[in-house]
Scaffold this motif. Sequence first.
Motif, PDB file in Angstrom:
ATOM      1  N   LEU A  50      15.090  28.057  14.539  1.00 37.84           N
ATOM      2  CA  LEU A  50      15.173  26.738  15.139  1.00 37.84           C
ATOM      3  C   LEU A  50      14.560  25.692  14.210  1.00 37.84           C
ATOM      4  CD1 LEU A  50      16.016  25.146  17.643  1.00 37.84           C
ATOM      5  CD2 LEU A  50      13.766  25.594  18.596  1.00 37.84           C
ATOM      6  N   LYS A  51      13.423  26.026  13.631  1.00 45.11           N
ATOM      7  CA  LYS A  51      12.786  25.096  12.693  1.00 45.11           C
ATOM      8  C   LYS A  51      13.689  24.858  11.495  1.00 45.11           C
ATOM      9  CE  LYS A  51       7.872  25.744  13.524  1.00 45.11           C
ATOM     10  NZ  LYS A  51       6.612  26.247  12.967  1.00 45.11           N
ATOM     11  N   ARG A  52      14.241  25.950  10.940  1.00 41.73           N
ATOM     12  CA  ARG A  52      15.141  25.800   9.801  1.00 41.73           C
ATOM     13  C   ARG A  52      16.355  24.971  10.167  1.00 41.73           C
ATOM     14  NH1 ARG A  52      16.515  31.422   8.012  1.00 41.73           N
ATOM     15  NH2 ARG A  52      15.078  32.160   9.571  1.00 41.73           N
ATOM     16  N   GLY A  53      16.890  25.198  11.367  1.00 40.92           N
ATOM     17  CA  GLY A  53      18.040  24.418  11.831  1.00 40.92           C
ATOM     18  C   GLY A  53      17.706  22.952  11.980  1.00 40.92           C
ATOM     19  N   GLU A  54      16.529  22.656  12.506  1.00 38.00           N
ATOM     20  CA  GLU A  54      16.112  21.266  12.656  1.00 38.00           C
ATOM     21  C   GLU A  54      15.919  20.610  11.301  1.00 38.00           C
ATOM     22  OE1 GLU A  54      12.615  21.487  15.092  1.00 38.00           O
ATOM     23  OE2 GLU A  54      13.743  21.744  16.947  1.00 38.00           O
ATOM     24  N   LEU A  55      15.299  21.362  10.372  1.00 33.82           N
ATOM     25  CA  LEU A  55      15.115  20.824   9.020  1.00 33.82           C
ATOM     26  C   LEU A  55      16.465  20.563   8.351  1.00 33.82           C
ATOM     27  CD1 LEU A  55      12.118  22.943   7.678  1.00 33.82           C
ATOM     28  CD2 LEU A  55      12.110  20.517   8.295  1.00 33.82           C
ATOM     29  N   LEU A  56      17.387  21.515   8.488  1.00 29.86           N
ATOM     30  CA  LEU A  56      18.716  21.365   7.913  1.00 29.86           C
ATOM     31  C   LEU A  56      19.442  20.176   8.545  1.00 29.86           C
ATOM     32  CD1 LEU A  56      20.768  22.546   5.936  1.00 29.86           C
ATOM     33  CD2 LEU A  56      21.570  24.012   7.770  1.00 29.86           C
ATOM     34  N   ALA A  57      19.332  20.018   9.849  1.00 29.84           N
ATOM     35  CA  ALA A  57      19.955  18.885  10.541  1.00 29.84           C
ATOM     36  C   ALA A  57      19.356  17.573  10.062  1.00 29.84           C
ATOM     37  CB  ALA A  57      19.800  19.035  12.043  1.00 29.84           C
ATOM     38  N   ALA A  58      18.039  17.548   9.871  1.00 29.41           N
ATOM     39  CA  ALA A  58      17.380  16.332   9.391  1.00 29.41           C
ATOM     40  C   ALA A  58      17.855  16.002   7.977  1.00 29.41           C
ATOM     41  CB  ALA A  58      15.869  16.506   9.427  1.00 29.41           C
ATOM     42  N   GLU A  59      18.000  17.029   7.100  1.00 28.85           N
ATOM     43  CA  GLU A  59      18.480  16.794   5.729  1.00 28.85           C
ATOM     44  C   GLU A  59      19.913  16.279   5.743  1.00 28.85           C
ATOM     45  OE1 GLU A  59      18.081  20.138   3.117  1.00 28.85           O
ATOM     46  OE2 GLU A  59      15.964  20.401   3.625  1.00 28.85           O
ATOM     47  N   LEU A  60      20.762  16.905   6.559  1.00 28.03           N
ATOM     48  CA  LEU A  60      22.154  16.473   6.644  1.00 28.03           C
ATOM     49  C   LEU A  60      22.254  15.032   7.156  1.00 28.03           C
ATOM     50  CD1 LEU A  60      23.950  19.632   8.027  1.00 28.03           C
ATOM     51  CD2 LEU A  60      24.179  18.658   5.745  1.00 28.03           C
ATOM     52  N   ALA A  68       5.945  48.526  23.685  1.00 28.55           N
ATOM     53  CA  ALA A  68       6.902  48.555  22.572  1.00 28.55           C
ATOM     54  C   ALA A  68       7.938  47.446  22.743  1.00 28.55           C
ATOM     55  CB  ALA A  68       7.587  49.918  22.501  1.00 28.55           C
ATOM     56  N   ARG A  69       8.440  47.264  23.960  1.00 27.68           N
ATOM     57  CA  ARG A  69       9.409  46.189  24.182  1.00 27.68           C
ATOM     58  C   ARG A  69       8.772  44.832  23.949  1.00 27.68           C
ATOM     59  NH1 ARG A  69      12.554  45.543  29.677  1.00 27.68           N
ATOM     60  NH2 ARG A  69      10.457  45.304  30.478  1.00 27.68           N
ATOM     61  N   ASN A  70       7.533  44.648  24.365  1.00 29.98           N
ATOM     62  CA  ASN A  70       6.852  43.373  24.164  1.00 29.98           C
ATOM     63  C   ASN A  70       6.677  43.068  22.679  1.00 29.98           C
ATOM     64  OD1 ASN A  70       6.723  42.971  26.889  1.00 29.98           O
ATOM     65  ND2 ASN A  70       4.604  43.646  27.091  1.00 29.98           N
ATOM     66  N   VAL A  71       6.363  44.100  21.891  1.00 24.37           N
ATOM     67  CA  VAL A  71       6.245  43.909  20.437  1.00 24.37           C
ATOM     68  C   VAL A  71       7.583  43.447  19.877  1.00 24.37           C
ATOM     69  CG1 VAL A  71       5.984  45.152  18.256  1.00 24.37           C
ATOM     70  CG2 VAL A  71       4.332  45.503  20.089  1.00 24.37           C
ATOM     71  N   LEU A  72       8.653  44.115  20.277  1.00 25.01           N
ATOM     72  CA  LEU A  72       9.988  43.767  19.800  1.00 25.01           C
ATOM     73  C   LEU A  72      10.390  42.361  20.239  1.00 25.01           C
ATOM     74  CD1 LEU A  72      12.360  45.041  18.253  1.00 25.01           C
ATOM     75  CD2 LEU A  72      13.300  45.705  20.452  1.00 25.01           C
ATOM     76  N   MET A  73      10.113  42.015  21.488  1.00 31.47           N
ATOM     77  CA  MET A  73      10.467  40.689  21.994  1.00 31.47           C
ATOM     78  C   MET A  73       9.657  39.596  21.291  1.00 31.47           C
ATOM     79  SD  MET A  73      12.900  41.406  23.950  1.00 31.47           S
ATOM     80  CE  MET A  73      13.262  39.908  24.799  1.00 31.47           C
ATOM     81  N   ASP A  74       8.382  39.868  20.983  1.00 34.06           N
ATOM     82  CA  ASP A  74       7.576  38.893  20.238  1.00 34.06           C
ATOM     83  C   ASP A  74       8.175  38.642  18.861  1.00 34.06           C
ATOM     84  OD1 ASP A  74       5.810  38.537  22.309  1.00 34.06           O
ATOM     85  OD2 ASP A  74       4.297  39.924  21.521  1.00 34.06           O
ATOM     86  N   GLU A  75       8.634  39.706  18.205  1.00 32.11           N
ATOM     87  CA  GLU A  75       9.277  39.543  16.903  1.00 32.11           C
ATOM     88  C   GLU A  75      10.526  38.678  17.030  1.00 32.11           C
ATOM     89  OE1 GLU A  75      10.040  43.433  15.311  1.00 32.11           O
ATOM     90  OE2 GLU A  75       7.911  43.894  15.104  1.00 32.11           O
ATOM     91  N   HIS A  76      11.316  38.903  18.070  1.00 27.28           N
ATOM     92  CA  HIS A  76      12.533  38.102  18.275  1.00 27.28           C
ATOM     93  C   HIS A  76      12.187  36.642  18.557  1.00 27.28           C
ATOM     94  CE1 HIS A  76      16.015  40.701  18.008  1.00 27.28           C
ATOM     95  NE2 HIS A  76      15.240  41.686  18.471  1.00 27.28           N
ATOM     96  N   ARG A  77      11.163  36.398  19.332  1.00 30.36           N
ATOM     97  CA  ARG A  77      10.757  35.021  19.618  1.00 30.36           C
ATOM     98  C   ARG A  77      10.329  34.309  18.339  1.00 30.36           C
ATOM     99  NH1 ARG A  77       7.808  37.572  23.807  1.00 30.36           N
ATOM    100  NH2 ARG A  77       9.038  37.585  25.693  1.00 30.36           N
ATOM    101  N   LYS A  78       9.569  35.008  17.503  1.00 32.79           N
ATOM    102  CA  LYS A  78       9.125  34.406  16.236  1.00 32.79           C
ATOM    103  C   LYS A  78      10.321  34.079  15.347  1.00 32.79           C
ATOM    104  CE  LYS A  78       4.619  36.631  16.126  1.00 32.79           C
ATOM    105  NZ  LYS A  78       3.805  37.679  15.490  1.00 32.79           N
ATOM    106  N   ARG A  79      11.261  35.024  15.250  1.00 33.28           N
ATOM    107  CA  ARG A  79      12.450  34.778  14.429  1.00 33.28           C
ATOM    108  C   ARG A  79      13.270  33.621  14.966  1.00 33.28           C
ATOM    109  NH1 ARG A  79      15.055  40.041  14.580  1.00 33.28           N
ATOM    110  NH2 ARG A  79      13.171  41.259  14.495  1.00 33.28           N
ATOM    111  N   ALA A  80      13.406  33.569  16.290  1.00 30.90           N
ATOM    112  CA  ALA A  80      14.167  32.477  16.899  1.00 30.90           C
ATOM    113  C   ALA A  80      13.491  31.131  16.636  1.00 30.90           C
ATOM    114  CB  ALA A  80      14.319  32.715  18.394  1.00 30.90           C
ATOM    115  N   ALA A  81      12.172  31.106  16.720  1.00 32.43           N
ATOM    116  CA  ALA A  81      11.440  29.864  16.449  1.00 32.43           C
ATOM    117  C   ALA A  81      11.614  29.444  14.992  1.00 32.43           C
ATOM    118  CB  ALA A  81       9.968  30.042  16.779  1.00 32.43           C
ATOM    119  N   GLU A  82      11.572  30.399  14.071  1.00 34.56           N
ATOM    120  CA  GLU A  82      11.772  30.088  12.654  1.00 34.56           C
ATOM    121  C   GLU A  82      13.184  29.565  12.405  1.00 34.56           C
ATOM    122  OE1 GLU A  82      10.820  33.613  10.432  1.00 34.56           O
ATOM    123  OE2 GLU A  82       8.699  33.518  10.972  1.00 34.56           O
TER     124      GLU A  82
END
Length: 175
Positions: free
Chosen positions: A157-167, A141-155
């Motif tokens: 980060l991507k959004r932040g990089e895209l936003l930084a590139a646009e700025l 159960a913890r691994n499932v939850l941690m995988d979800e957090h990793r995916k959200r963090a990666a998303e």
Amino acid sequence: MDNAAEVETRPQPVQLPEAVARIEQVARERGLMAVMTMNTRQLSMLLFPDGHDHRKVTTRARNVLLSENCKQLADKLTREQLQQELENKPNEKKQLAEGVAIIRQFERKRGIFAVATMNAWQLSALMFPNGEDRREIALKARNVLMDEHRKRAAEKLKRGELLAAELKAETDKGK
């Protein structure tokens, strides 16, 4: 002639299959526990009432009987365990889903690092307050939850990089 008389009174050697058959009969009549708890002298006298000492063959026969019964019991247990595992699989999925929900609720109160640093026993106690030791499910159960957090963090980060590139692109245009 004394030699011939001596040969006739000597006990005939008892074969192991005969002894196993006799001990199985006693086990059916009196139960396996009775055969197990008798000492070899008692069992020898019970199996061979001729008065001669057949303890060696009696011990070997009892060991054969016990090993056969152990094999049968092991086969029975493995069949029962397999059946139980098959029955518990849907139950495990349900427990996993419930565990994820409980851990998620705890995570909202205390934070993700509190959940990430808990050991398996603590997670199990959190998920199953009735005292069940279900550490495997707790870790899953913890691994499932941690995988979800990793995916959200990666998303993020991507959004932040895209936003930084646009700025950066906007600021480069403005110069």
